[in-house]
Design a protein around this motif. Structure first.
Motif, PDB file in Angstrom:
ATOM      1  N   ASN A   1     119.128  19.595  39.189  1.00 26.07           N
ATOM      2  CA  ASN A   1     118.262  20.077  40.274  1.00 26.07           C
ATOM      3  C   ASN A   1     117.294  18.998  40.749  1.00 26.07           C
ATOM      4  OD1 ASN A   1     119.435  22.595  40.325  1.00 26.07           O
ATOM      5  ND2 ASN A   1     117.967  23.469  38.868  1.00 26.07           N
ATOM      6  N   ASN A   2     116.912  18.092  39.872  1.00 25.98           N
ATOM      7  CA  ASN A   2     115.941  17.065  40.239  1.00 25.98           C
ATOM      8  C   ASN A   2     116.584  15.878  40.935  1.00 25.98           C
ATOM      9  OD1 ASN A   2     113.873  18.555  39.234  1.00 25.98           O
ATOM     10  ND2 ASN A   2     113.883  17.563  37.231  1.00 25.98           N
ATOM     11  N   THR A   3     117.855  15.687  40.726  1.00 25.53           N
ATOM     12  CA  THR A   3     118.524  14.559  41.385  1.00 25.53           C
ATOM     13  C   THR A   3     119.176  15.041  42.667  1.00 25.53           C
ATOM     14  OG1 THR A   3     120.539  14.951  40.116  1.00 25.53           O
ATOM     15  CG2 THR A   3     118.974  13.363  39.224  1.00 25.53           C
ATOM     16  N   PRO A   4     118.887  14.391  43.773  1.00 24.48           N
ATOM     17  CA  PRO A   4     119.474  14.856  45.031  1.00 24.48           C
ATOM     18  C   PRO A   4     120.978  14.643  45.050  1.00 24.48           C
ATOM     19  CG  PRO A   4     118.213  12.854  45.366  1.00 24.48           C
ATOM     20  CD  PRO A   4     118.009  13.251  43.941  1.00 24.48           C
ATOM     21  N   HIS A   5     121.628  15.597  45.601  1.00 24.16           N
ATOM     22  CA  HIS A   5     123.084  15.509  45.746  1.00 24.16           C
ATOM     23  C   HIS A   5     123.387  14.575  46.910  1.00 24.16           C
ATOM     24  CE1 HIS A   5     127.224  16.822  46.460  1.00 24.16           C
ATOM     25  NE2 HIS A   5     127.207  17.221  45.206  1.00 24.16           N
ATOM     26  N   PRO A   6     124.428  13.778  46.819  1.00 17.82           N
ATOM     27  CA  PRO A   6     124.683  12.813  47.900  1.00 17.82           C
ATOM     28  C   PRO A   6     124.964  13.471  49.245  1.00 17.82           C
ATOM     29  CG  PRO A   6     126.242  12.503  46.068  1.00 17.82           C
ATOM     30  CD  PRO A   6     125.341  13.627  45.710  1.00 17.82           C
ATOM     31  N   ASN A   7     125.471  14.700  49.251  1.00 17.86           N
ATOM     32  CA  ASN A   7     125.786  15.350  50.519  1.00 17.86           C
ATOM     33  C   ASN A   7     124.640  16.225  51.057  1.00 17.86           C
ATOM     34  OD1 ASN A   7     128.310  14.195  50.394  1.00 17.86           O
ATOM     35  ND2 ASN A   7     129.227  15.964  49.354  1.00 17.86           N
ATOM     36  N   VAL A   8     123.578  16.409  50.255  1.00 18.60           N
ATOM     37  CA  VAL A   8     122.457  17.269  50.656  1.00 18.60           C
ATOM     38  C   VAL A   8     121.354  16.399  51.249  1.00 18.60           C
ATOM     39  CG1 VAL A   8     120.719  18.897  49.838  1.00 18.60           C
ATOM     40  CG2 VAL A   8     123.011  18.929  48.842  1.00 18.60           C
ATOM     41  N   PRO A   9     120.877  16.724  52.467  1.00 18.87           N
ATOM     42  CA  PRO A   9     119.777  15.932  53.031  1.00 18.87           C
ATOM     43  C   PRO A   9     118.499  16.094  52.209  1.00 18.87           C
ATOM     44  CG  PRO A   9     120.486  17.666  54.565  1.00 18.87           C
ATOM     45  CD  PRO A   9     121.348  17.757  53.358  1.00 18.87           C
ATOM     46  N   ASN A  10     117.641  15.086  52.262  1.00 19.60           N
ATOM     47  CA  ASN A  10     116.432  15.059  51.454  1.00 19.60           C
ATOM     48  C   ASN A  10     115.442  16.154  51.855  1.00 19.60           C
ATOM     49  OD1 ASN A  10     114.780  14.173  49.441  1.00 19.60           O
ATOM     50  ND2 ASN A  10     113.853  12.548  50.675  1.00 19.60           N
TER      51      ASN A  10
ATOM     52  N   LYS B   1     106.117  19.033  39.850  1.00 17.93           N
ATOM     53  CA  LYS B   1     105.213  17.917  40.153  1.00 17.93           C
ATOM     54  C   LYS B   1     104.921  17.864  41.656  1.00 17.93           C
ATOM     55  CE  LYS B   1     105.408  12.956  40.364  1.00 17.93           C
ATOM     56  NZ  LYS B   1     106.246  11.788  40.111  1.00 17.93           N
ATOM     57  N   ASP B   2     105.923  18.074  42.493  1.00 19.06           N
ATOM     58  CA  ASP B   2     105.719  18.079  43.945  1.00 19.06           C
ATOM     59  C   ASP B   2     104.776  19.215  44.374  1.00 19.06           C
ATOM     60  OD1 ASP B   2     107.442  15.920  44.201  1.00 19.06           O
ATOM     61  OD2 ASP B   2     109.200  17.199  44.607  1.00 19.06           O
ATOM     62  N   TRP B   3     104.968  20.391  43.764  1.00 16.40           N
ATOM     63  CA  TRP B   3     104.104  21.522  44.114  1.00 16.40           C
ATOM     64  C   TRP B   3     102.672  21.294  43.635  1.00 16.40           C
ATOM     65  CZ3 TRP B   3     105.026  24.480  47.891  1.00 16.40           C
ATOM     66  CH2 TRP B   3     106.330  24.861  48.218  1.00 16.40           C
ATOM     67  N   ILE B   4     102.482  20.713  42.469  1.00 14.25           N
ATOM     68  CA  ILE B   4     101.131  20.430  41.962  1.00 14.25           C
ATOM     69  C   ILE B   4     100.428  19.448  42.890  1.00 14.25           C
ATOM     70  CG2 ILE B   4      99.839  19.316  40.096  1.00 14.25           C
ATOM     71  CD1 ILE B   4     101.820  20.621  38.141  1.00 14.25           C
ATOM     72  N   ILE B   5     101.144  18.414  43.318  1.00 18.21           N
ATOM     73  CA  ILE B   5     100.550  17.449  44.260  1.00 18.21           C
ATOM     74  C   ILE B   5     100.215  18.146  45.583  1.00 18.21           C
ATOM     75  CG2 ILE B   5     101.042  15.374  45.628  1.00 18.21           C
ATOM     76  CD1 ILE B   5     102.675  14.376  43.195  1.00 18.21           C
ATOM     77  N   THR B   6     101.088  19.034  46.024  1.00 18.56           N
ATOM     78  CA  THR B   6     100.835  19.774  47.268  1.00 18.56           C
ATOM     79  C   THR B   6      99.564  20.607  47.149  1.00 18.56           C
ATOM     80  OG1 THR B   6     103.201  19.877  47.749  1.00 18.56           O
ATOM     81  CG2 THR B   6     101.798  21.472  48.855  1.00 18.56           C
ATOM     82  N   PHE B   7      99.425  21.345  46.042  1.00 16.78           N
ATOM     83  CA  PHE B   7      98.246  22.199  45.872  1.00 16.78           C
ATOM     84  C   PHE B   7      96.969  21.380  45.686  1.00 16.78           C
ATOM     85  CE2 PHE B   7     101.412  25.486  44.349  1.00 16.78           C
ATOM     86  CZ  PHE B   7     101.380  26.190  45.540  1.00 16.78           C
ATOM     87  N   LEU B   8      97.065  20.235  45.048  1.00 15.39           N
ATOM     88  CA  LEU B   8      95.880  19.377  44.918  1.00 15.39           C
ATOM     89  C   LEU B   8      95.426  18.850  46.286  1.00 15.39           C
ATOM     90  CD1 LEU B   8      96.656  17.364  41.654  1.00 15.39           C
ATOM     91  CD2 LEU B   8      94.930  19.143  41.998  1.00 15.39           C
TER      92      LEU B   8
END
Length: 146
Positions: free
Chosen positions: A4-13, A21-28
């Motif tokens: 889940n943490n590694t992007p799939h080559p066919n899935v856009p970013n 970690k991304d959500w914690i940074i967002t809430f901060l």
């Protein structure tokens, strides 16, 4: 390895799953007073992660609904509560006037006072007699007194 943490080559970013970690940074970032408000609009209407974008759009809708509900409530409270509080607690009068409500409405008359007791006059006379009995000459040092 967590896939889940590694992007799939066919899935856009922009559709990748956001990590904790991304959500914690967002809430901060949202916790910073003015920056957080600006970032809500940037993330809601800009290009970026779709998960964060949809979350911020939902957040803006909730803020709008709460704002619409609060406007009439604030007007109701500011219109009715102070008047009711002033009636109930006798606000609006200076504190020094409140005890005088029980006093008669007649004007003050110095002639209506009871006569003074003569003992106060006697005490003043006794004090003045005692002061006159004190010798006027006081020696300046101990040798002059002997």
């Amino acid at each position: 390895m967590d896939q889940n943490n590694t992007p799939h080559p066919n899935v856009p970013n922009d559709t990748a799953v956001m990590t904790v970690k991304d959500w914690i940074i967002t809430f901060l970032i949202l916790a910073i007073p003015i920056v957080g408000l600006v970032m809500i609009f940037v993330w809601a209407f800009g290009d970026g992660n779709k998960n964060r974008k949809h979350f911020m759009q939902a957040y803006l809708w909730l803020m709008l609904i709460c704002f619409i509900i609060m406007i009439p409530l604030v007007f109701f409270i500011t219109k009715n509560l102070p008047a009711a509080a002033m009636q109930q607690h006798n606000f609006g009068q200076p504190a020094y006037e409140a005890p005088m409500n029980n006093m008669p409405s007649e004007k003050f008359d110095a002639n209506s006072l009871p006569e003074q007791d003569s003992s106060a006059d006697n005490m003043l006379e006794q004090e003045s007699e005692a002061a006159s009995e004190v010798p006027e000459e006081v020696p300046e040092n101990a040798e002059a007194a002997q």
